[in-house]
Design a protein around this motif. Structure first.
Motif, PDB file in Angstrom:
ATOM      1  N   ASP A  16      -6.750  -6.634  29.529  1.00 16.15           N
ATOM      2  CA  ASP A  16      -6.130  -7.596  30.292  1.00 16.15           C
ATOM      3  C   ASP A  16      -6.012  -8.779  29.162  1.00 16.15           C
ATOM      4  O   ASP A  16      -6.947  -8.912  28.334  1.00 16.15           O
ATOM      5  N   SER A  17      -5.633  -9.900  29.453  1.00 18.70           N
ATOM      6  CA  SER A  17      -5.579 -11.070  28.858  1.00 18.70           C
ATOM      7  C   SER A  17      -6.069 -12.374  29.758  1.00 18.70           C
ATOM      8  O   SER A  17      -5.898 -12.269  30.990  1.00 18.70           O
ATOM      9  N   SER A  19      -6.469 -16.915  29.592  1.00 20.14           N
ATOM     10  CA  SER A  19      -6.486 -18.105  29.000  1.00 20.14           C
ATOM     11  C   SER A  19      -7.515 -19.149  29.437  1.00 20.14           C
ATOM     12  O   SER A  19      -7.438 -19.399  30.736  1.00 20.14           O
ATOM     13  N   ARG A  67      -7.194 -10.937  18.370  1.00 28.67           N
ATOM     14  CA  ARG A  67      -7.175 -10.763  19.563  1.00 28.67           C
ATOM     15  C   ARG A  67      -7.298 -12.170  20.521  1.00 28.67           C
ATOM     16  O   ARG A  67      -6.554 -12.263  21.307  1.00 28.67           O
ATOM     17  N   PHE A  68      -7.877 -13.297  19.880  1.00 24.37           N
ATOM     18  CA  PHE A  68      -8.155 -14.517  20.426  1.00 24.37           C
ATOM     19  C   PHE A  68      -7.406 -15.409  19.566  1.00 24.37           C
ATOM     20  O   PHE A  68      -7.217 -15.311  18.557  1.00 24.37           O
ATOM     21  N   GLN A  85      -6.758 -18.546  24.121  1.00 24.90           N
ATOM     22  CA  GLN A  85      -6.031 -17.197  24.627  1.00 24.90           C
ATOM     23  C   GLN A  85      -6.753 -16.085  24.230  1.00 24.90           C
ATOM     24  O   GLN A  85      -6.682 -15.762  22.891  1.00 24.90           O
ATOM     25  N   MET A  86      -6.876 -15.419  25.229  1.00 18.64           N
ATOM     26  CA  MET A  86      -7.774 -13.915  24.979  1.00 18.64           C
ATOM     27  C   MET A  86      -6.930 -13.020  25.504  1.00 18.64           C
ATOM     28  O   MET A  86      -6.571 -12.718  26.610  1.00 18.64           O
ATOM     29  N   ASN A  87      -6.643 -12.046  24.425  1.00 16.35           N
ATOM     30  CA  ASN A  87      -5.807 -10.814  24.757  1.00 16.35           C
ATOM     31  C   ASN A  87      -6.754  -9.633  24.352  1.00 16.35           C
ATOM     32  O   ASN A  87      -7.563  -9.413  23.577  1.00 16.35           O
ATOM     33  N   SER A  88      -6.271  -8.510  25.006  1.00 19.54           N
ATOM     34  CA  SER A  88      -6.939  -6.984  24.686  1.00 19.54           C
ATOM     35  C   SER A  88      -8.436  -7.202  24.974  1.00 19.54           C
ATOM     36  O   SER A  88      -9.105  -6.701  24.216  1.00 19.54           O
ATOM     37  N   LEU A  89      -8.736  -7.816  26.245  1.00 20.24           N
ATOM     38  CA  LEU A  89     -10.348  -8.178  26.345  1.00 20.24           C
ATOM     39  C   LEU A  89     -10.996  -6.513  26.439  1.00 20.24           C
ATOM     40  O   LEU A  89     -10.534  -5.898  27.061  1.00 20.24           O
ATOM     41  N   ASP A  93     -16.856  -8.638  25.645  1.00 27.92           N
ATOM     42  CA  ASP A  93     -16.235 -10.039  25.591  1.00 27.92           C
ATOM     43  C   ASP A  93     -16.865 -10.874  26.900  1.00 27.92           C
ATOM     44  O   ASP A  93     -16.773 -11.860  26.865  1.00 27.92           O
TER      45      ASP A  93
END
Length: 124
Positions: A16-17, A19, A67-68, A85-89, A93
């Motif tokens: 998930d992502s 922010s 990713r971030f 912004q954090m993607n592909s958590l 993390d």
């Protein structure tokens, strides 16, 4: 009064992502580099990402690179907004994330002002 208010944490699933936001006020934070650090349970605080005062330069920890994304909004004179912004958590993390203001660096000792943290939990 100096305030760094970080927010946006929560519980998400792997992949998930999310922010995170930080609102910095009480100083001319447009002259400061801004950064995010994190601290996982039982571990030391570690660098995540930093952006310089101009917004033109940023640096990331290898573990979050690609990713971030860190960004800043200095449009308001009295409040500087900083985002992560954090993607592909990933589960690794999972940590409390802290916003910080200071000198452009990956070293936490370079940052004078700190937020209280926002918790991010990533379930597998």
């Amino acid at each position: 009064q100096v305030q760094l208010v970080d927010s946006g944490g929560g519980l998400v699933q792997a992949g998930d992502s999310l922010s995170l936001s930080c609102a910095a006020s009480g100083r001319t934070f447009s002259n400061y580099a801004m950064a995010w650090f994190r601290q996982a349970p039982g571990k030391e605080r570690e660098f995540v990402a930093a952006i310089d005062w101009s917004g033109n330069n940023s640096v990331y920890a290898d573990s979050v690179k690609n990713r971030f994304t860190i960004s800043r909004d200095d449009a308001k004179n009295t409040v500087v907004l900083v985002y992560l912004q954090m993607n592909s958590l990933k589960p690794e993390d999972t940590a409390v994330y802290y916003c910080a203001a200071g000198t452009y660096s990956t070293d936490p000792s370079g940052y004078k002002y700190w937020g209280r943290g926002t918790r991010v939990t990533v379930s597998s």
